[in-house]
Design an enzyme around this catalytic site. Sequence first.
Site, short mmCIF file in Angstrom:
data_model
loop_
_atom_site.label_atom_id
_atom_site.label_comp_id
_atom_site.label_asym_id
_atom_site.label_seq_id
_atom_site.Cartn_x
_atom_site.Cartn_y
_atom_site.Cartn_z
N SER A 236 39.30 61.07 73.32
CA SER A 236 39.76 60.07 73.97
C SER A 236 39.21 58.59 73.64
O SER A 236 39.38 57.98 72.68
CB SER A 236 39.62 60.27 75.57
OG SER A 236 40.39 59.60 76.23
N ASP A 459 50.29 64.85 75.76
CA ASP A 459 49.05 64.16 76.42
C ASP A 459 49.33 63.05 77.02
O ASP A 459 49.98 62.14 76.43
CB ASP A 459 48.08 63.93 75.13
CG ASP A 459 46.79 63.48 75.91
OD1 ASP A 459 46.49 63.33 77.00
OD2 ASP A 459 45.89 63.05 74.96
N HIS A 488 44.38 67.25 77.50
CA HIS A 488 43.50 65.93 77.18
C HIS A 488 42.35 66.59 76.37
O HIS A 488 41.44 66.95 77.22
CB HIS A 488 43.38 65.05 78.42
CG HIS A 488 42.91 63.72 77.56
ND1 HIS A 488 43.28 63.21 76.74
CD2 HIS A 488 41.55 63.18 78.13
CE1 HIS A 488 42.35 61.69 76.16
NE2 HIS A 488 41.36 62.05 77.20
#
Length: 567
Positions: A236, A459, A488
């Site tokens: 991320s 996602d 995710h």
Amino acid sequence: MRAAALYSAAGSLLLTTLTAASAGSAPDTPAALRAAAEVRGTAVAAERARAAGIDFGTCPDDQPSDILECGTVSVPLDYTRPRGKQIELTVSRVRATHTDPRNSKRRVPRQGALVYNPGGPGASSMEFPLVGRVAEWKRIAASYDLVGYAPRGVGRSAPLSCKDPKNFFKAPSQAPTHPSEAYKKKRIAEAKAYTRGCAERSGKALQYYNSLNNARDLDVLRAALHEEKLTFMGASYGTYFGAVYATLFPSHVRRMVLDSAVNPDPAQIWYRNNLEQSAVFESRWTDFREWVARHHDVYGLGDTAAKVQHSYDTARSRLARKPAGGKVGPEQLQGAFLAAGYYDDLWPNRAEALSAYLKGDAEPLVRLASPSPETATDAENSSAVYTAVECNDAPWPTDWKVWDRDNTRLARVAPFETWDNVWMNLPCAYWPAPRQQPLDVRTAPGELPPTLILAAERDAATPYDGALEMNRRLGGSVLVTERDAGTHGIAGGPNQCVNAHLEAYLLEGRLPVRRATCSPHPEPKPEPKTKPTTDAKADPNADTKAPGGADDRQALRDSMKGKAERG
């Protein structure tokens, strides 16, 4: 020789910086001079860290483990003053096991340290090294020292704070899908008060919490670990400053995995990325509702996505009138179900809690969605770091009319997350510290060792377009896509195809063609009549669960996930 090599790399960066500056302005502009000083400062700090190393020993009481070692590394608060004020980053490690899980008699050679960051901004990976206990990670744990750390501002690493943690959780609270003008004015006032708190509690130091310094800190950590080249895995937000690191220090990279990639286009950082995220979350919210509808026989929430939405809206309306347990209002409900947009393994307990509430049993929902006073300090700290990094990283609109216009339009087609995302990021409109200009993340073919990018096609937290853009910008990178899936953070998860690519790369340096695909992992199965427990993912700013107990395997996987972030 090590010092010479280090300073040679720094000199190359300095030359690049000054050449770039001269193309558009005189090389002695304040920006160019500062950039040059930061390059020199990073080299000085890295060499000092290499000499000092990390004195690993017993971990603090909140990191209990018989195999986890902890230590600290010093980094400059301001890299233009490498001998000025220092801050200490906490670091954790589990040494390589050298044991092949497929053949216990075979000794596996060590390949170095694998440093991990789960994102945020504001997440810590101090518990990450324990993931080596999970079957999917044992081969990697045999070859690598698994290293986690708390980035600047997080946990014990010069922690940031913007308000008293006792006042951080407001519950119960409303979360109107289409807020009134009066409600907007209230949230604007709260955002302004929050920024004042950040400035009052941190002073001039606030400006130094940003992605560029996170990348520089990573190079100092590399040197302190005595790694000539870094093996790094970021998820991320960790993919963004990992890519920033790759742009600043391409010759210092050994291998790099970017899992669930942020769109690194400077024009997207961060305002536009958040708009895109809100738009894509609507599709992921539809995925969840369609899954619940397919299991109407279990949950009784409706046999179409529209009917499930009606059930959810009914719950919102009831909670607005009478909060569940006096703690769970519409905003707490939305937070719990937003987490389901990140991780589909949460779908069964969210559906069961909603079903039970509508049938008269509020206990599962209260247990799931109530904010926990015990996590308030960590949650407030995470929020402060998230806000500081994103606000410092780039220019944001400073006129509320721009935010109101863009998000009012977006909420007409994507109401689920849009306004929640606005309130999360609105302090950036009134931010008191200087703004950075985002780095143009980009490496030429051959400049950076081949890197591995992992992404799930659906996602919502980091929309798939970001992975495509990252793939275009990092020369020689390879993108592996999990088709028709939306979890995710997919490394080391349930998809064996993804894990095979991860192992092949980290253990053998082997990559597929420029782009490869994997079939989706199986959908979660409904779990009727379960009693969900409060978990970290119910609150996007809460810490991940600590490993231990009967849920050890799942908890260790959870340690890979970090905070549920907006950027």
